[in-house]
Motif scaffolding. Structure first.
Motif, PDB file in Angstrom:
ATOM      1  N   ALA A 216      60.717  59.538  47.902  1.00 51.42           N
ATOM      2  CA  ALA A 216      62.725  60.203  47.719  1.00 51.42           C
ATOM      3  C   ALA A 216      62.059  61.081  46.988  1.00 51.42           C
ATOM      4  CB  ALA A 216      62.504  59.278  46.398  1.00 51.42           C
ATOM      5  N   ARG A 217      60.649  61.993  46.196  1.00 51.07           N
ATOM      6  CA  ARG A 217      60.005  62.503  46.005  1.00 51.07           C
ATOM      7  C   ARG A 217      59.229  64.037  46.816  1.00 51.07           C
ATOM      8  NH1 ARG A 217      54.523  62.218  43.514  1.00 51.07           N
ATOM      9  NH2 ARG A 217      54.825  59.881  43.037  1.00 51.07           N
ATOM     10  N   LEU A 218      59.726  63.612  47.687  1.00 48.38           N
ATOM     11  CA  LEU A 218      59.622  64.926  48.927  1.00 48.38           C
ATOM     12  C   LEU A 218      59.984  64.405  49.981  1.00 48.38           C
ATOM     13  CD1 LEU A 218      55.021  64.173  49.403  1.00 48.38           C
ATOM     14  CD2 LEU A 218      56.538  65.893  48.313  1.00 48.38           C
ATOM     15  N   GLY A 219      61.204  63.939  50.421  1.00 49.47           N
ATOM     16  CA  GLY A 219      62.094  63.832  51.070  1.00 49.47           C
ATOM     17  C   GLY A 219      61.697  63.218  52.912  1.00 49.47           C
ATOM     18  N   VAL A 220      60.531  62.766  52.618  1.00 54.84           N
ATOM     19  CA  VAL A 220      59.738  62.425  54.125  1.00 54.84           C
ATOM     20  C   VAL A 220      60.109  61.286  54.799  1.00 54.84           C
ATOM     21  CG1 VAL A 220      58.093  63.994  53.566  1.00 54.84           C
ATOM     22  CG2 VAL A 220      57.663  62.228  53.040  1.00 54.84           C
ATOM     23  N   ARG A 221      60.284  60.249  55.458  1.00 55.37           N
ATOM     24  CA  ARG A 221      60.483  59.153  55.691  1.00 55.37           C
ATOM     25  C   ARG A 221      59.463  58.891  57.241  1.00 55.37           C
ATOM     26  NH1 ARG A 221      66.966  59.395  58.038  1.00 55.37           N
ATOM     27  NH2 ARG A 221      67.306  60.535  55.492  1.00 55.37           N
ATOM     28  N   ASP A 222      58.504  59.147  57.362  1.00 57.40           N
ATOM     29  CA  ASP A 222      57.499  58.986  58.475  1.00 57.40           C
ATOM     30  C   ASP A 222      56.788  58.096  57.093  1.00 57.40           C
ATOM     31  OD1 ASP A 222      54.911  58.803  59.964  1.00 57.40           O
ATOM     32  OD2 ASP A 222      56.446  59.650  61.226  1.00 57.40           O
ATOM     33  N   GLU A 223      56.563  56.622  57.767  1.00 60.12           N
ATOM     34  CA  GLU A 223      55.370  55.495  57.836  1.00 60.12           C
ATOM     35  C   GLU A 223      53.584  56.294  57.453  1.00 60.12           C
ATOM     36  OE1 GLU A 223      56.659  53.337  55.107  1.00 60.12           O
ATOM     37  OE2 GLU A 223      58.400  53.548  56.011  1.00 60.12           O
ATOM     38  N   ALA A 224      53.792  56.724  58.358  1.00 59.51           N
ATOM     39  CA  ALA A 224      52.381  57.291  58.296  1.00 59.51           C
ATOM     40  C   ALA A 224      51.777  58.042  57.869  1.00 59.51           C
ATOM     41  CB  ALA A 224      51.351  57.609  60.504  1.00 59.51           C
ATOM     42  N   LEU A 225      53.140  58.809  57.346  1.00 61.18           N
ATOM     43  CA  LEU A 225      52.722  60.560  57.048  1.00 61.18           C
ATOM     44  C   LEU A 225      52.655  60.094  55.032  1.00 61.18           C
ATOM     45  CD1 LEU A 225      52.196  63.165  56.429  1.00 61.18           C
ATOM     46  CD2 LEU A 225      54.832  63.598  56.696  1.00 61.18           C
ATOM     47  N   LEU A 226      53.787  58.824  54.842  1.00 60.56           N
ATOM     48  CA  LEU A 226      53.283  58.474  53.922  1.00 60.56           C
ATOM     49  C   LEU A 226      51.943  58.174  52.968  1.00 60.56           C
ATOM     50  CD1 LEU A 226      57.361  57.467  53.380  1.00 60.56           C
ATOM     51  CD2 LEU A 226      56.161  58.868  51.935  1.00 60.56           C
ATOM     52  N   LYS A 227      51.842  57.026  54.455  1.00 60.44           N
ATOM     53  CA  LYS A 227      50.709  55.867  53.670  1.00 60.44           C
ATOM     54  C   LYS A 227      49.380  57.206  53.866  1.00 60.44           C
ATOM     55  CE  LYS A 227      48.162  52.246  55.649  1.00 60.44           C
ATOM     56  NZ  LYS A 227      47.645  51.640  56.318  1.00 60.44           N
ATOM     57  N   ALA A 228      49.472  57.870  54.205  1.00 57.81           N
ATOM     58  CA  ALA A 228      48.148  59.170  54.336  1.00 57.81           C
ATOM     59  C   ALA A 228      47.687  59.845  52.778  1.00 57.81           C
ATOM     60  CB  ALA A 228      48.471  60.354  55.580  1.00 57.81           C
ATOM     61  N   LEU A 229      49.208  60.302  52.690  1.00 60.55           N
ATOM     62  CA  LEU A 229      49.706  60.785  50.973  1.00 60.55           C
ATOM     63  C   LEU A 229      49.162  59.911  50.400  1.00 60.55           C
ATOM     64  CD1 LEU A 229      53.362  62.996  51.896  1.00 60.55           C
ATOM     65  CD2 LEU A 229      50.727  63.810  51.478  1.00 60.55           C
ATOM     66  N   LYS A 230      49.730  58.643  50.366  1.00 62.13           N
ATOM     67  CA  LYS A 230      48.860  57.579  49.127  1.00 62.13           C
ATOM     68  C   LYS A 230      47.496  57.423  49.083  1.00 62.13           C
ATOM     69  CE  LYS A 230      53.743  54.784  49.402  1.00 62.13           C
ATOM     70  NZ  LYS A 230      54.103  54.049  49.654  1.00 62.13           N
ATOM     71  N   ILE A 231      47.718  57.733  50.291  1.00 60.81           N
ATOM     72  CA  ILE A 231      46.121  57.795  50.338  1.00 60.81           C
ATOM     73  C   ILE A 231      44.995  58.869  49.688  1.00 60.81           C
ATOM     74  CG2 ILE A 231      43.904  57.317  52.054  1.00 60.81           C
ATOM     75  CD1 ILE A 231      45.763  56.254  53.267  1.00 60.81           C
ATOM     76  N   MET A 232      45.499  59.879  49.906  1.00 64.18           N
ATOM     77  CA  MET A 232      45.143  61.164  49.450  1.00 64.18           C
ATOM     78  C   MET A 232      44.864  61.436  47.687  1.00 64.18           C
ATOM     79  SD  MET A 232      46.687  63.938  51.994  1.00 64.18           S
ATOM     80  CE  MET A 232      46.113  64.629  53.335  1.00 64.18           C
ATOM     81  N   GLU A 233      46.579  59.888  47.629  1.00 64.14           N
ATOM     82  CA  GLU A 233      46.642  61.108  45.828  1.00 64.14           C
ATOM     83  C   GLU A 233      46.232  59.880  44.844  1.00 64.14           C
ATOM     84  OE1 GLU A 233      51.044  60.067  44.830  1.00 64.14           O
ATOM     85  OE2 GLU A 233      51.061  61.922  44.847  1.00 64.14           O
TER      86      GLU A 233
END
Length: 334
Positions: A216-233
């Motif tokens: 919701a925060r970034l307006g993205v839906r791709d699961e691989a992208l979301l997973k990578a962003l969570k790992i980065m944080e």
């Protein structure tokens, strides 16, 4: 919230003090104080009284410029107080008034329930009142608080009750916390009526997260992208390689780069670097860590490497950024 979460929970909180630190957020303050007024009005009884105190008994100016006059003597014995809530915003790490810290310790020693809202928990931590305690704080202040006070058991939730300490992340979360306290003191029907009074139709529990999820925060839906962003944080201090990120996200590095550029407009490295430098800016603003310590905490091998990256991103050196932020915070406190 269980009745045994707070000492004396079967007795109503009759007197609530608000210690307003200059730069506090008016919305945060209103979200915490207005439910008390509503409880009195809806019940037809005086269930709560409340007071405003300020450091030095001077008017406290909120972050939007509105000034609130104190009506309670700063540093008093406060024999009539059941709860004291510290409201702070801006950069609470710059608040170093020893008289305030001493007063809060005195109140806590007397059995007053002491709490903090938004940046208020930072002030409680500086007073030594959160060591070994579970607490929360506004997400903006969380990294610096954890770095500066490792003995604090920090969560990323809306609000936390730990014995005679109450902490709230701020914003409209204050309404959720006060509704929970009203439910504890006077039952769920009154608490529900208070919530509905403010058109707050879904009361959130304290354990709920503060922030929107990344989708919701970034307006993205791709699961691989979301997973990578969570790992980065989750890996700011020890950044992972792009290859490792791609493997953990379950895609090739080429696919991951394509996803980042398409959805976020920047590559993996640039995004990761921006996250780390944003964290560094927070630590510079809210801790007294050296430039080297801040750089190490955000994944840089040396202070020179950190300074170069910081300068390219913000157009200013870390030391200059720290001085500027301190000057701005000092002007707000004055």
């Amino acid at each position: 919230m269980r009745n045994d979460d707070v000492p004396g929970s079967r007795q109503p909180i009759k007197s609530v003090g608000f210690l307003l630190v200059p730069g506090f957020a008016l919305l945060t303050y209103a979200s915490a104080i207005e439910p008390l007024r509503a409880a009195n009005q809806l019940s037809g009884k005086t269930l709560y009284r409340w007071w405003n105190a300020t450091p030095g008994d001077k008017p406290a100016t909120a972050s939007n410029g509105v000034a609130v006059l104190p009506n309670y003597k700063f540093g008093s014995d406060a024999r009539d107080l059941d709860v004291m809530l510290v409201c702070a915003g801006g950069n609470p790490a710059t608040f170093r008034d020893q008289r305030t810290f001493a007063w809060l310790r005195k109140l806590a020693a007397r059995g007053v329930i002491v709490g903090g809202i938004s940046g208020g928990p930072v002030i409680l931590a500086r007073a030594g009142l959160l060591d070994g305690r579970r607490c929360t704080v506004h997400w903006e202040h969380a990294p610096a608080l954890q770095e500066a006070f490792p003995r604090v058991k920090l969560t990323q939730t809306l609000f936390v009750i730990d014995g005679d300490r109450i902490t709230c992340s701020g914003g409209v979360g204050g309404l959720d916390m006060m509704v929970a306290l009203i439910a504890r003191d006077h039952g769920y029907p009154l608490a529900a009526a208070v919530s509905e009074w403010f058109l707050h139709t879904h009361v959130r529990e304290g354990a709920r997260p503060q922030r929107m999820d990344l989708r919701a925060r970034l307006g993205v839906r791709d699961e691989a992208l979301l997973k990578a962003l969570k790992i980065m944080e989750a890996h700011i201090e020890s950044p992972l390689s792009r290859e490792r990120l791609a493997k953990l996200a379950g895609v090739s590095l080429r696919q991951l780069e394509r996803l980042f550029r398409r959805e976020l407009g920047q590559g993996v490295h640039a995004r990761y670097l921006a996250l780390r430098l944003d964290r560094a800016r927070q630590l510079l603003r809210e801790t007294s860590h050296s430039i080297l310590e801040v750089g190490m905490a955000t994944g840089f091998a040396s202070s020179s490497q950190f300074c170069r990256a910081f300068g390219r991103s913000f157009g200013i050196t870390p030391n200059a950024a720290r001085r500027r932020d301190l000057e701005l915070a000092t002007r707000r406190l004055d």
